[in-house]
Design a protein around this motif. Structure first.
Motif, PDB file in Angstrom:
ATOM      1  N   LEU A  29      38.405  29.945  38.848  1.00  0.00           N
ATOM      2  CA  LEU A  29      38.228  29.314  37.386  1.00  0.00           C
ATOM      3  C   LEU A  29      37.261  30.428  36.586  1.00  0.00           C
ATOM      4  O   LEU A  29      36.222  30.448  37.265  1.00  0.00           O
ATOM      5  N   ILE A  30      37.848  30.778  35.641  1.00  0.00           N
ATOM      6  CA  ILE A  30      36.664  31.631  34.719  1.00  0.00           C
ATOM      7  C   ILE A  30      35.771  30.962  33.988  1.00  0.00           C
ATOM      8  O   ILE A  30      35.995  29.855  33.270  1.00  0.00           O
ATOM      9  N   ILE A  31      34.534  31.402  34.509  1.00  0.00           N
ATOM     10  CA  ILE A  31      33.594  30.501  33.849  1.00  0.00           C
ATOM     11  C   ILE A  31      32.748  31.227  32.873  1.00  0.00           C
ATOM     12  O   ILE A  31      31.811  30.595  31.980  1.00  0.00           O
ATOM     13  N   ALA A  32      32.894  32.524  32.815  1.00  0.00           N
ATOM     14  CA  ALA A  32      32.175  33.281  31.857  1.00  0.00           C
ATOM     15  C   ALA A  32      33.143  34.568  31.660  1.00  0.00           C
ATOM     16  O   ALA A  32      33.655  35.247  32.608  1.00  0.00           O
ATOM     17  N   VAL A  33      33.065  35.146  30.318  1.00  0.00           N
ATOM     18  CA  VAL A  33      33.719  36.716  30.264  1.00  0.00           C
ATOM     19  C   VAL A  33      32.598  37.347  29.610  1.00  0.00           C
ATOM     20  O   VAL A  33      32.232  36.911  28.813  1.00  0.00           O
ATOM     21  N   ARG A  34      32.527  38.533  30.202  1.00  0.00           N
ATOM     22  CA  ARG A  34      31.322  39.266  29.867  1.00  0.00           C
ATOM     23  C   ARG A  34      31.746  40.911  29.711  1.00  0.00           C
ATOM     24  O   ARG A  34      32.874  41.149  30.116  1.00  0.00           O
ATOM     25  N   HIS A  35      30.835  41.588  29.134  1.00  0.00           N
ATOM     26  CA  HIS A  35      31.187  42.981  28.839  1.00  0.00           C
ATOM     27  C   HIS A  35      30.268  43.997  29.771  1.00  0.00           C
ATOM     28  O   HIS A  35      30.477  45.145  29.826  1.00  0.00           O
ATOM     29  N   ALA A  36      29.397  43.221  30.227  1.00  0.00           N
ATOM     30  CA  ALA A  36      28.338  44.072  31.117  1.00  0.00           C
ATOM     31  C   ALA A  36      27.864  43.305  32.434  1.00  0.00           C
ATOM     32  O   ALA A  36      28.022  42.079  32.362  1.00  0.00           O
ATOM     33  N   THR A  37      27.815  44.049  33.489  1.00  0.00           N
ATOM     34  CA  THR A  37      27.283  43.381  34.498  1.00  0.00           C
ATOM     35  C   THR A  37      26.453  44.438  35.164  1.00  0.00           C
ATOM     36  O   THR A  37      26.371  45.481  34.979  1.00  0.00           O
ATOM     37  N   GLU A  38      25.595  44.034  36.288  1.00  0.00           N
ATOM     38  CA  GLU A  38      24.621  44.909  37.073  1.00  0.00           C
ATOM     39  C   GLU A  38      25.315  45.809  37.871  1.00  0.00           C
ATOM     40  O   GLU A  38      25.012  46.825  38.420  1.00  0.00           O
ATOM     41  N   VAL A  39      26.618  45.143  38.348  1.00  0.00           N
ATOM     42  CA  VAL A  39      27.415  45.988  39.407  1.00  0.00           C
ATOM     43  C   VAL A  39      27.955  47.054  38.398  1.00  0.00           C
ATOM     44  O   VAL A  39      28.722  46.680  37.638  1.00  0.00           O
ATOM     45  N   PRO A  40      27.925  48.237  39.083  1.00  0.00           N
ATOM     46  CA  PRO A  40      28.857  49.293  38.179  1.00  0.00           C
ATOM     47  C   PRO A  40      30.397  49.060  38.245  1.00  0.00           C
ATOM     48  O   PRO A  40      30.768  48.370  39.263  1.00  0.00           O
ATOM     49  N   LEU A  41      31.043  48.980  37.221  1.00  0.00           N
ATOM     50  CA  LEU A  41      32.315  48.766  36.822  1.00  0.00           C
ATOM     51  C   LEU A  41      33.421  49.161  37.944  1.00  0.00           C
ATOM     52  O   LEU A  41      34.316  48.579  38.166  1.00  0.00           O
ATOM     53  N   ASP A  42      33.315  50.544  38.419  1.00  0.00           N
ATOM     54  CA  ASP A  42      34.001  51.110  39.394  1.00  0.00           C
ATOM     55  C   ASP A  42      33.847  50.418  40.847  1.00  0.00           C
ATOM     56  O   ASP A  42      34.797  50.604  41.550  1.00  0.00           O
ATOM     57  N   LYS A  43      32.961  49.664  40.956  1.00  0.00           N
ATOM     58  CA  LYS A  43      32.761  48.847  42.168  1.00  0.00           C
ATOM     59  C   LYS A  43      33.547  47.431  42.189  1.00  0.00           C
ATOM     60  O   LYS A  43      33.583  46.725  43.394  1.00  0.00           O
ATOM     61  N   LEU A  44      33.990  47.291  41.208  1.00  0.00           N
ATOM     62  CA  LEU A  44      34.381  45.778  40.955  1.00  0.00           C
ATOM     63  C   LEU A  44      35.914  45.867  41.397  1.00  0.00           C
ATOM     64  O   LEU A  44      36.666  46.700  40.913  1.00  0.00           O
ATOM     65  N   LYS A  45      36.610  44.734  41.951  1.00  0.00           N
ATOM     66  CA  LYS A  45      37.862  44.703  41.938  1.00  0.00           C
ATOM     67  C   LYS A  45      38.364  44.097  40.613  1.00  0.00           C
ATOM     68  O   LYS A  45      37.886  43.189  40.018  1.00  0.00           O
ATOM     69  N   ASP A  46      39.715  44.284  40.466  1.00  0.00           N
ATOM     70  CA  ASP A  46      40.494  43.849  39.500  1.00  0.00           C
ATOM     71  C   ASP A  46      40.916  42.384  39.720  1.00  0.00           C
ATOM     72  O   ASP A  46      41.427  42.262  40.894  1.00  0.00           O
TER      73      ASP A  46
END
Ligand code: ADP
Ligand code: ZN
Ligand code: ZN
Length: 673
Positions: free
Chosen positions: A48-65
């Motif tokens: 369940l999507i509980i927030a939509v953000r544009h920045a995160t502490e984790v580098p973008l390329d470390k996140l899964k799609d």
């Protein structure tokens, strides 16, 4: 390519949210409250999507799609998310564990075939929005006042509808519903009932009264396809009335305008595993959050609700008389089992009363809250008794099935031919369950049509409904049953209720036992005399077989005096500093050895000192062993709910840090301690 970051709640005990990337142009981000398919620990799961953000502490390329967003489904509303968040916070569980398991299984699968099919089906069946009721009977003035008070309430208004059994509470709900449906163009109403067996009767009533309104039911015996369709009908606002058991409190109802909790005192509103929530308490919270009225109905309100009604937090509406003209509350008589010794569990006086009903073609109900033939078998020669090898309990004799069964771990054994210890062949059943009473009745009244209704006789799907239908059709002379028959049913031809062995609950260690026993006796007694007394028909009566006829609880039952009983019980609770004057939480631990469970709880006790909070010593649970697991518990108390909540939050963090291998769980507002 532009990305946004989806903060997603998953059904895991680990965390309240995980970040995923989602490729999308600015302004086209998915909405909070939408479902998304993601890869989690090498599995594909729906979160369940509980927030939509544009920045995160984790580098973008470390996140899964994220793999997909379920765009075809309208997002869950902010109000619904707030309800889930509240429940998670209050019952101290991660949000995902609260929000996701309540959704239909077919929404949480990889494919959207079932969802798409259900959406199509609902789109075709054009929603009918004509809420005009039909066939509404004229209410008596007490009912009318109550219906107007509920139907006309504005803003958050908690109301207790305190009405004796048969006073026509259902009719009040229905007419209040009619007012709300007429006033609120697309308003929705949630009606909760404690027992799945009560839904068909009420469902029939609602459909007959509101033929133009879509009704959706939500309970545990729906097929997955049905659950999907009904859930969706509620979520899309098409179903204007939703009728369900406790799990329906988490239904998505974007236009909710009224909540009804029928038989609000019933313990079935408390979920007893996993997320141990109280659907009634969540219902009150939901009503407050939405600023809408909620009505809690009962002939024997819970002491919590009674307390609120008397402190002025809830408004009390009263129905003192039975609704059907000339139907009166049954006369209750105590039968002293010391003087009138029962044969086959039935005293002479009860037998005579049964005979009279048979002669007049009226129905009788015998209530015994114990299923099986006998709770235990024993050897008189050496004293052996049929204990369960895996639990602190006995193996119950089930004679028709030729089995001994443990009701706690489901162990099943053949009935031994001789005593396992001394070889004696003469093993005797001790005590009496519904099967044994049924057998005795068949001998006493061979000509009578006798029906037993309990969990054993209604295992097959649909069999409970078939059994209740045959009682309603008058095909049964004597009905024998457990609490399954005690609640809510409107049996028109029933003029006698016999209560067989209620005494054991009088001396229980559980401080709620007497409240529960009283409610149960009033409910089952309330099944008698619900129709007008016919010419030459019997006056309705309730006969209670007891060895403790002088007990004050029975005096209150005889006088139908809930008020006095509840007031006295509340005073006792106040003096003993028990709920509703005290807030509690229970930490349970389970291990192969009791010492391990206790040791964990001792550690827990020692890491939790806090002002205004009492942490008691760990103790083994009354039923210490179930399925070879030893169980212990530790009770935490406070006179302040916020103080307790604040403490639990910190304490749980320390408990998790203990990293104990003992399995433990926390229950807020426990019912059984
Ligand atoms: P409760 O839920 O309070 O135990 P019910 O709602 O089952 O009571 O109503 C008891 C009986 O009274 C039902 O048979 C119902 O049809 C009947 N009844 C309710 N209101 C009226 C009324 N105003 N006039 C006639 N009968 C009524
Ligand atoms: Zn023996
Ligand atoms: Zn067992």
């Amino acid at each position: 390519m532009a990305f946004c970051i989806l903060h997603i709640a998953l059904d895991t005990p680990l965390n309240s949210g995980f970040d995923y990337r989602w490729p999308c142009a600015p302004g086209e981000e998915p909405a909070v409250g939408q479902l998304a398919l993601v890869n989690f620990g090498n599995r594909e799961v729906v979160g369940l999507i509980i927030a939509v953000r544009h920045a995160t502490e984790v580098p973008l390329d470390k996140l899964k799609d994220a793999l997909a967003v379920r765009g075809q489904l309208a997002p869950l509303t902010a109000a619904w998310l707030a309800l889930a968040a509240f429940a998670a916070d209050y019952y101290q569980r991660p949000l995902g564990e609260v929000a996701l398991p309540g959704l239909p299984k077919n929404l949480r699968t990889l494919t959207t075939v079932a969802l798409d099919r259900a959406l199509k089906k609902l789109a075709k069946g054009a929603p009918v929005h004509d809420g005009a009721p039909c066939g509404m009977p004229a209410l008596n003035s007490a009912q009318q006042d109550a219906a107007d008070a509920i139907g006309g309430a504005v803003g958050f208004t908690p109301l207790l509808l305190y009405g004796v059994t048969g006073s026509g509470k259902t009719e009040v709900y229905l007419q209040a519903c009619a007012q709300v449906l007429a006033r609120e163009a697309d308003g929705q109403i949630l009606i909760l009932v404690p027992e799945i067996n009560l839904t068909p009767q009420l469902e029939g009533n609602i459909r007959a009264r509101f033929p133009g309104v879509m009704l959706a039911t939500l309970h545990s015996s729906l097929s997955e396809g049905e659950r999907m369709l009904h859930w969706l009908a509620a979520h899309q606002g098409q179903a204007r009335i939703v009728l369900g058991t406790r799990l329906a409190i988490l239904a998505s109802l974007p236009h909710l305008k009224l909540i009804v909790v029928d038989e609000e005192h019933d313990p079935s509103y408390k979920q007893q595993e996993g997320l141990r929530y109280s659907a009634r308490d969540l219902a009150v919270w939901r009503a407050r959050q939405l600023g809408i009225p909620i009505v809690l109905g009962s002939a024997t309100p819970s002491l919590e609700t009674w307390h609120h009604a008397h402190s002025g937090r809830y408004r009390k509406l009263e129905l003192r008389e039975r609704a059907v003209k000339d139907a009166v509350l049954p006369r209750v008589t105590l039968l002293d089992m010391e003087r009138d010794k029962p044969v086959d569990g039935i005293t002479k006086q009860l037998m005579a009363a049964l005979r009279q009903r048979l002669e007049r073609g009226e129905q009788s109900l015998l209530f015994l809250n114990r299923r099986g033939y006998a709770p235990v078998i024993s050897c008189e020669a050496c004293g052996w008794i049929s204990e369960c090898t895996r639990c602190t309990s006995f193996m119950v004799l089930h004679k028709p099935e030729h089995r001994l069964r443990c009701h706690h771990c489901s162990l099943e054994l053949r009935i031994p031919r001789h005593c396992p210890t001394c070889g004696n062949v003469d093993l005797q059943p001790l005590g009496r369950g519904t099967q044994r009473v049924e057998e005795g009745l068949q001998q006493l009244f061979p000509e009578a049509r006798i029906l037993r209704i309990d969990a054993d006789s209604t295992r097959r799907k649909g069999s409970a409904q078939a059994a209740f239908d045959s009682v309603h059709r008058g095909e049964v002379d004597i009905l024998i049953g457990t609490q399954m028959v005690a609640k809510g049913h409107d049996f028109k031809k029933l003029t006698l209720v016999g209560i067989l062995n209620p005494d054991t609950a009088l001396f229980s260690q559980d401080y709620r036992a007497s409240e529960r026993l009283f409610a149960q006796l009033m409910q089952v007694a309330g099944r008698a005399g619900r129709a007008a007394r016919s010419e030459g028909g019997s006056a309705s009566e309730v006969l209670v077989q007891t060895r403790y006829a002088a007990h004050p609880l029975y005096a209150a039952v005889v006088n139908h005096d809930y008020d006095r009983f509840a007031t006295a019980l509340l005073e006792e609770r106040r003096q003993a500093a028990l709920p509703p004057y005290m807030y509690q939480a229970l930490l349970r631990a389970e291990a192969r050895e009791l010492a391990l469970a206790i040791a964990f709880l001792e550690q827990a006790r020692d890491c939790g000192a806090h002002e205004g909070i009492t942490i008691n010593d760990p103790i083994p649970m009354t039923m210490t062993r179930v399925f070879n697991v030893e169980r212990a518990q530790l009770l935490v108390e406070s006179a302040s709910r916020p103080a307790l909540q604040g403490f639990l939050r910190q304490w749980l963090a320390s408990l998790r840090a203990l990293k104990s291998r003992v399995k433990w769980s926390l229950e807020v507002d426990p019912l059984d301690i």
